[in-house]
Design a protein around this motif. Structure first.
Motif, PDB file in Angstrom:
ATOM      1  N   ASN A  63       0.726  -1.145   0.149  1.00 33.75           N
ATOM      2  CA  ASN A  63       0.024  -0.007  -0.044  1.00 33.75           C
ATOM      3  C   ASN A  63       0.729   1.215  -0.061  1.00 33.75           C
ATOM      4  O   ASN A  63       0.088   2.238   0.064  1.00 33.75           O
ATOM      5  CB  ASN A  63      -0.854   0.014   1.246  1.00 33.75           C
ATOM      6  CG  ASN A  63      -2.021  -1.178   1.153  1.00 33.75           C
ATOM      7  OD1 ASN A  63      -2.426  -1.605   0.077  1.00 33.75           O
ATOM      8  ND2 ASN A  63      -2.561  -1.799   2.210  1.00 33.75           N
ATOM      9  N   HIS A  64       2.262   1.152  -0.039  1.00 32.61           N
ATOM     10  CA  HIS A  64       3.100   2.323  -0.141  1.00 32.61           C
ATOM     11  C   HIS A  64       2.707   2.946  -1.545  1.00 32.61           C
ATOM     12  O   HIS A  64       2.627   2.437  -2.457  1.00 32.61           O
ATOM     13  CB  HIS A  64       4.379   2.070   0.164  1.00 32.61           C
ATOM     14  CG  HIS A  64       4.673   1.280   1.315  1.00 32.61           C
ATOM     15  ND1 HIS A  64       4.503   1.851   2.418  1.00 32.61           N
ATOM     16  CD2 HIS A  64       5.237   0.264   1.614  1.00 32.61           C
ATOM     17  CE1 HIS A  64       4.904   1.125   3.430  1.00 32.61           C
ATOM     18  NE2 HIS A  64       5.309   0.178   3.048  1.00 32.61           N
ATOM     19  N   THR A  95       0.042   2.762  -6.150  1.00 31.83           N
ATOM     20  CA  THR A  95       0.697   2.065  -4.785  1.00 31.83           C
ATOM     21  C   THR A  95       1.544   0.906  -5.636  1.00 31.83           C
ATOM     22  O   THR A  95       1.243   0.684  -6.623  1.00 31.83           O
ATOM     23  CB  THR A  95      -0.712   1.507  -4.159  1.00 31.83           C
ATOM     24  OG1 THR A  95      -1.331   0.582  -5.050  1.00 31.83           O
ATOM     25  CG2 THR A  95      -1.511   2.429  -3.450  1.00 31.83           C
ATOM     26  N   LYS A 156       3.406   4.506   3.717  1.00 33.31           N
ATOM     27  CA  LYS A 156       2.135   4.507   4.330  1.00 33.31           C
ATOM     28  C   LYS A 156       2.236   4.567   5.674  1.00 33.31           C
ATOM     29  O   LYS A 156       3.145   4.065   6.505  1.00 33.31           O
ATOM     30  CB  LYS A 156       1.582   3.109   4.110  1.00 33.31           C
ATOM     31  CG  LYS A 156      -0.131   3.025   4.251  1.00 33.31           C
ATOM     32  CD  LYS A 156      -0.542   1.723   4.372  1.00 33.31           C
ATOM     33  CE  LYS A 156      -2.135   2.057   4.669  1.00 33.31           C
ATOM     34  NZ  LYS A 156      -2.778   0.783   5.422  1.00 33.31           N
TER      35      LYS A 156
END
Ligand code: ZN
Length: 172
Positions: A63-64, A95, A156
């Motif tokens: 999810n970064h 992402t 994130k």
């Protein structure tokens, strides 16, 4: 591209990620011929050749947010995937999961063509790995190599993922 300068519309946006910094987005569209170019970059980047390595170990690590400039190559060695910038490469913000889905679409497209048995096996092997990576069942490294140094990874919030930034040695 068509030479009609007055028809090119350029938009610039500066987007701030709290606690991280700002990212600059550029978009240019020609109203005459439809030519389109987008790019993204970190504001106040080092601008030295840079390699960023993200160690993806679980479902949350995909999810970064990746800011990939139009100069950057993306490598996921364990998955057998390399995305190189072509002459008309666009900058993109996505992402890691987004890049996995995009790679999957490309491999699926390749697999829809006529391939020999060996190429077909390689495609299905890569698709299995990409699916496992999207579902968080596979550990892998996500690497951005950017000779312009303009790319970045926005971690994130609250994540403890290992993100390594190091100088990139440019060959030649
Ligand atoms: Zn044009």
């Amino acid at each position: 591209m068509c030479g009609k300068e007055s028809s090119l519309v350029v938009s610039e946006i500066c987007y701030e990620f709290p606690g991280f910094g700002s990212v600059y987005l550029l978009s240019a569209v020609c109203r005459n011929c439809g030519f389109k170019h987008t790019d993204v970059m970190e504001v106040n980047p080092h601008q030295d050749p840079l390699r960023i390595t993200v160690v993806v170990e679980g479902p949350d690590d995909v999810n970064h947010l990746v800011v990939r400039s139009s100069y950057a190559t993306i490598k996921m060695p364990e998955l057998g995937v390399t995305i190189t910038p072509g002459p008309y490469a666009q900058g993109v913000i996505s992402t890691i999961e987004g890049f996995l889905h995009r790679a999957k679409e490309i491999v699926e497209f390749l697999a829809s063509n006529e391939l020999d048995e060996e190429q077909m096996m390689k495609c299905s092997e890569t698709l299995d790995k990409l699916t496992a990576a999207i579902e968080g069942r596979l550990k892998f490294t996500f690497i951005i190599e950017d000779p312009s140094g303009l790319s970045t990874v926005v971690p994130k919030c609250g994540s403890a993922t290992k993100i390594i930034r190091e100088p990139l040695r440019v060959e030649g």
